[in-house]
Design an enzyme around this catalytic site. Sequence first.
Site, PDB file in Angstrom:
ATOM      1  N   ASN A 140      18.896 -60.264 -62.383  1.00 21.42           N
ATOM      2  CA  ASN A 140      17.777 -59.330 -62.225  1.00 21.42           C
ATOM      3  C   ASN A 140      16.512 -60.014 -61.723  1.00 21.42           C
ATOM      4  O   ASN A 140      15.846 -59.514 -60.814  1.00 21.42           O
ATOM      5  CB  ASN A 140      17.518 -58.604 -63.548  1.00 21.42           C
ATOM      6  CG  ASN A 140      18.743 -57.816 -63.986  1.00 21.42           C
ATOM      7  OD1 ASN A 140      19.665 -57.613 -63.193  1.00 21.42           O
ATOM      8  ND2 ASN A 140      18.774 -57.381 -65.240  1.00 21.42           N
ATOM      9  N   HIS A 198      -5.477 -29.961 -28.992  1.00 19.11           N
ATOM     10  CA  HIS A 198      -4.494 -28.855 -29.001  1.00 19.11           C
ATOM     11  C   HIS A 198      -3.609 -28.899 -27.761  1.00 19.11           C
ATOM     12  O   HIS A 198      -3.088 -27.864 -27.341  1.00 19.11           O
ATOM     13  CB  HIS A 198      -5.198 -27.492 -29.096  1.00 19.11           C
ATOM     14  CG  HIS A 198      -6.278 -27.428 -30.133  1.00 19.11           C
ATOM     15  ND1 HIS A 198      -6.049 -27.078 -31.436  1.00 19.11           N
ATOM     16  CD2 HIS A 198      -7.603 -27.726 -30.052  1.00 19.11           C
ATOM     17  CE1 HIS A 198      -7.192 -27.140 -32.114  1.00 19.11           C
ATOM     18  NE2 HIS A 198      -8.147 -27.536 -31.297  1.00 19.11           N
ATOM     19  N   LYS A 245      17.615 -52.037 -50.891  1.00 18.24           N
ATOM     20  CA  LYS A 245      17.770 -52.955 -49.759  1.00 18.24           C
ATOM     21  C   LYS A 245      18.070 -52.273 -48.435  1.00 18.24           C
ATOM     22  O   LYS A 245      17.457 -52.586 -47.417  1.00 18.24           O
ATOM     23  CB  LYS A 245      18.852 -53.990 -50.072  1.00 18.24           C
ATOM     24  CG  LYS A 245      18.361 -54.999 -51.082  1.00 18.24           C
ATOM     25  CD  LYS A 245      19.469 -55.814 -51.673  1.00 18.24           C
ATOM     26  CE  LYS A 245      19.071 -56.299 -53.046  1.00 18.24           C
ATOM     27  NZ  LYS A 245      19.043 -55.199 -54.070  1.00 18.24           N
ATOM     28  N   SER A 294      21.361 -39.613 -16.191  1.00 22.61           N
ATOM     29  CA  SER A 294      22.176 -38.561 -16.784  1.00 22.61           C
ATOM     30  C   SER A 294      23.605 -38.694 -16.269  1.00 22.61           C
ATOM     31  O   SER A 294      23.824 -39.077 -15.127  1.00 22.61           O
ATOM     32  CB  SER A 294      21.608 -37.197 -16.384  1.00 22.61           C
ATOM     33  OG  SER A 294      22.617 -36.202 -16.448  1.00 22.61           O
ATOM     34  N   GLU A 338      11.740 -41.202 -26.362  1.00 25.38           N
ATOM     35  CA  GLU A 338      12.350 -40.173 -27.213  1.00 25.38           C
ATOM     36  C   GLU A 338      12.864 -40.757 -28.530  1.00 25.38           C
ATOM     37  O   GLU A 338      12.718 -40.156 -29.589  1.00 25.38           O
ATOM     38  CB  GLU A 338      13.496 -39.485 -26.466  1.00 25.38           C
ATOM     39  CG  GLU A 338      13.016 -38.597 -25.349  1.00 25.38           C
ATOM     40  CD  GLU A 338      14.170 -38.021 -24.561  1.00 25.38           C
ATOM     41  OE1 GLU A 338      14.481 -36.837 -24.741  1.00 25.38           O
ATOM     42  OE2 GLU A 338      14.776 -38.756 -23.761  1.00 25.38           O
ATOM     43  N   LYS A 374      18.270 -37.322 -12.472  1.00 25.20           N
ATOM     44  CA  LYS A 374      17.510 -37.514 -13.704  1.00 25.20           C
ATOM     45  C   LYS A 374      17.128 -38.969 -13.966  1.00 25.20           C
ATOM     46  O   LYS A 374      17.877 -39.888 -13.705  1.00 25.20           O
ATOM     47  CB  LYS A 374      18.319 -37.021 -14.918  1.00 25.20           C
ATOM     48  CG  LYS A 374      18.494 -35.537 -14.990  1.00 25.20           C
ATOM     49  CD  LYS A 374      17.189 -34.769 -15.147  1.00 25.20           C
ATOM     50  CE  LYS A 374      16.560 -34.987 -16.505  1.00 25.20           C
ATOM     51  NZ  LYS A 374      17.404 -34.412 -17.580  1.00 25.20           N
TER      52      LYS A 374
HETATM   53  N1  ARG Z   1      23.392 -56.603 -56.212  1.00 28.73           N
HETATM   54  C1  ARG Z   1      22.545 -56.305 -57.319  1.00 28.73           C
HETATM   55  C2  ARG Z   1      21.207 -55.732 -56.793  1.00 28.73           C
HETATM   56  O1  ARG Z   1      20.958 -55.863 -55.641  1.00 28.73           O
HETATM   57  C3  ARG Z   1      22.301 -57.518 -58.117  1.00 28.73           C
HETATM   58  C4  ARG Z   1      21.868 -57.264 -59.495  1.00 28.73           C
HETATM   59  C5  ARG Z   1      22.952 -56.830 -60.379  1.00 28.73           C
HETATM   60  N2  ARG Z   1      22.517 -57.019 -61.731  1.00 28.73           N
HETATM   61  C6  ARG Z   1      23.166 -56.495 -62.749  1.00 28.73           C
HETATM   62  N3  ARG Z   1      22.653 -56.702 -63.902  1.00 28.73           N
HETATM   63  N4  ARG Z   1      24.232 -55.770 -62.582  1.00 28.73           N
HETATM   64  O2  ARG Z   1      20.444 -55.133 -57.518  1.00 28.73           O
END
Ligand code: ARG
Length: 461
Positions: A112, A158, A327, A279, A292, A285
């Site tokens: 963690n 506008h 992530k 296109s 875009e 085109k």
């Molecule tokens: N892959 C996990 C994450 O990105 C790692 C942490 C997992 N920790 C746990 N106590 N299960 O959060």
Amino acid sequence: MTEKHLWHGRFNEAPADSLMAFTQSIGFDVRLWQDDIAGSIAHAQMLGASGVLPRTESDAIVAALRRVESEFASGTFAFAPNDEDIHTAIERRVTEIAGAAGARLHTGRSRNDQVATALRLFAKREFAATARRVLHCIDVLDRRAQEVGDTYLPGYTHLQRAQPVLLSHHLRAHAWALSRDVGRLLDAITRLDVSPLGAGALAGTSLPTDAHDSQRRLGFAGIFANSLDAVSDRDFVAEGIFALTMVAVHLSRIGEEWVLWTSEEFGFASLSDRHATGSSMLPQKKNADIAELARGKAGRIIGNLTGLLATLKGLPLSYNRDLQEDKEPLFDSLDQVNRGLEAVADMISAATFHVDVMQRAADAPSLVATDLAEWLVARGMPFRQAHAKVGELVSRSLASGTSLVDLVRADDQLGPDAAALFAPGIAVRRRTSHGAAGPSAAASQREELHRVITALQARLP
Ligand code: ARG
């Protein structure tokens, strides 16, 4: 079970395939390998320095981590089926290399605080890299602004023609917006520059570790004060994604304008062949796909921000596996914004402006209306009265088919002097107030922009 998971001790059965398929993050968090190794090296060195581990053991762990680093760098790192994330993969390999010493790497540490550390190191570097890309895009806008000199085009409100503005003023308006994005990315870096390493799983450790030591080794400006907060805080991810989303929104607004400008209807600019697409069916085109997608991808990037905020909103303290969902939105927003910045900068850099078309559009008589009203105001008429008078002349011109300039020339209060305001290029030169769209304010605005950019560059880590 053939190969054991790091947490196998209290389990009698191997994890189900469905659990692994659903919960593993190795497919995307592999991107954190160098940050995880950096965090682990600092942690191992701290364990040696604070006497928690004998130096010989911390040295052996660090040497193993360096070997893993070179395996990743050379693309030879071999993943195992049970590597559920990058952190377990690296620790597993360190233990293979360093044996008993490797098994001590995780002393006083949890995944963690480990994952929070790696992600902060990653974000610090990547936000700075994106800030540099934004600065490059600003530079392209500023260079093109300088090149086009006193070229002018209609300014819009506008999406109706309003008053003429210098093209340089228009391009720099986007540069100013992007400069605030650089500031936001740098602000995010300032706030995230805090080491969470040493918070353990949630409550610290009974071992005599030294979190300040690993903080210094990792170059973090500060250190966590509360272990629960340290492992649950993803504010820096949300804040960074917000800053990236704002960049995306700015690129989207630029994109929308370039779709319009390069249309046959506007005809203000043409893209180079290298920055347009064709296109499959319509041979004539030439499409502004970069513009875009600059507009289109903003939708998905906004989704990344709202998705993460929704993930965070219901979480009790402290770490919950939900946090693994931080992530992909971060990585995706970074990738999309980085590519968008580069493509849009290239597109603008290579495009051709059609000065004659822009200026002809800006020389339309209706764009002089405000100047006529201000001309009357300068001669003592209250603005409301002047506004109404010019509005009536515009209406009369539209109804009668008599040109506005003829009506102005024949008018008692306006007359030939006021009619001179219709000469091409006059109205834009009359925009003289602070920060205005005319040439007299352009030079000081440019200096101010350069001053702000220099100050932002000085803040880059
Ligand atoms: N892959 C996990 C994450 O990105 C790692 C942490 C997992 N920790 C746990 N106590 N299960 O959060």
